[in-house]
Enzyme design. Structure first.
Site, short mmCIF file in Angstrom:
data_model
loop_
_atom_site.label_atom_id
_atom_site.label_comp_id
_atom_site.label_asym_id
_atom_site.label_seq_id
_atom_site.Cartn_x
_atom_site.Cartn_y
_atom_site.Cartn_z
N ASP A 33 0.83 -1.20 0.00
CA ASP A 33 0.00 0.00 0.00
C ASP A 33 0.87 1.26 0.00
O ASP A 33 2.04 1.22 0.38
CB ASP A 33 -0.89 0.03 1.26
CG ASP A 33 -1.86 -1.14 1.29
OD1 ASP A 33 -2.19 -1.66 0.22
OD2 ASP A 33 -2.27 -1.51 2.41
N1 URA Z 1 -1.24 -6.13 3.62
C1 URA Z 1 -1.72 -4.88 3.72
O1 URA Z 1 -2.75 -4.65 4.32
N2 URA Z 1 -1.04 -3.88 3.14
C2 URA Z 1 0.11 -4.05 2.49
O2 URA Z 1 0.69 -3.09 1.99
C3 URA Z 1 0.60 -5.36 2.39
C4 URA Z 1 -0.10 -6.37 2.96
#
Ligand code: URA
Length: 233
Positions: free
Chosen positions: A100
């Site tokens: 993310d």
């Molecule tokens: N899980 C998440 O919630 N966010 C990420 O960036 C990676 C795994």
């Protein structure tokens, strides 16, 4: 690499055939006819055969310490993309999976589509370990709750491995890479994530890397990743 080997590797002919092509002045380096088959091709050279560019196709593998505020995409209108942090001449490299915008940590970048696909397949159980801090205290049985398959609505998690580090921090190892998976898992146990970092991917961790840095993988590491995606015999 010698020009004749370069062309032969790129399937322009056998070593003796490409020597003939060179003699026949059909090969140019940076726009100039190159008659020397032993010429040492530089990474920055543009090699053409009958005016068609022959780029050297090789696989590249990088581990990036993705900083928060960057997007795992090839381009984005609003935010810097992770690809801008990688200094490579290759145009075909891409991030393997996504972290993310606000997540930092280990991200593999490659142009090996086959390996990337296999690494992302839950079938191969490639481990991804995250360090998470939470907005409020973790429940007492957090480890058990996170490790037990959990129904997240669109899928049920595979058994995971959790280690609580403090009242508001834990490590979690998962085998899938579903959308917002880790955040959703913590949310589900009543402790939303306030900070998330992937500390390892397929056994590759961030040792020696500062945020925003990248490094090439060595042969052993590449082989190890490939081994992890082999189907059991
Ligand atoms: N899980 C998440 O919630 N966010 C990420 O960036 C990676 C795994």
């Amino acid at each position: 690499m010698r020009l004749d080997k370069y062309l032969a590797d790129m399937k322009c002919g056998t070593r003796s055939e490409v020597k003939k092509l060179i003699k026949a002045k059909r090969v140019k380096v940076n726009g100039e006819v190159m008659k020397d088959a032993s010429y040492d091709v530089l990474r920055s050279d543009v090699v053409t055969l009958d005016s068609e560019e022959i780029s050297y196709v090789e696989k590249e593998y990088y581990l990036l310490y993705k900083p928060a505020g960057t997007v795992c995409a090839l381009e984005d209108r609003k935010y810097p993309v992770v690809m801008e942090l990688i200094d490579s001449r290759r145009k075909d490299i891409f991030p393997v999976g996504r972290l993310d915008l606000d997540t930092e940590g280990a991200l593999l970048i490659t142009n090996d589509g086959k390996l990337a696909h296999s690494l992302l397949s839950p079938k191969h159980h490639v481990e991804k370990t995250y360090y998470a801090e939470t907005e409020n205290d973790l429940p007492e049985d957090a480890e058990k709750l996170l490790e037990t398959p959990m129904d997240l609505g669109d899928f049920i998690t595979l058994p995971a491995k959790a280690k609580v580090l403090s009242s508001r921090s834990a490590e979690l190892t998962v085998h899938e890479g579903k959308y917002h998976q880790v955040k959703r898992m913590f949310e589900k146990i009543g402790a939303p994530v306030s900070y998330l970092k992937r500390i390892s991917f397929g056994g590759l961790d961030l040792t020696g890397l500062e945020k925003g840095d990248f490094r090439s993988l060595n042969e052993e590491e590449i082989e190890d990743l490939k081994r992890q995606t082999e189907d059991p015999a």
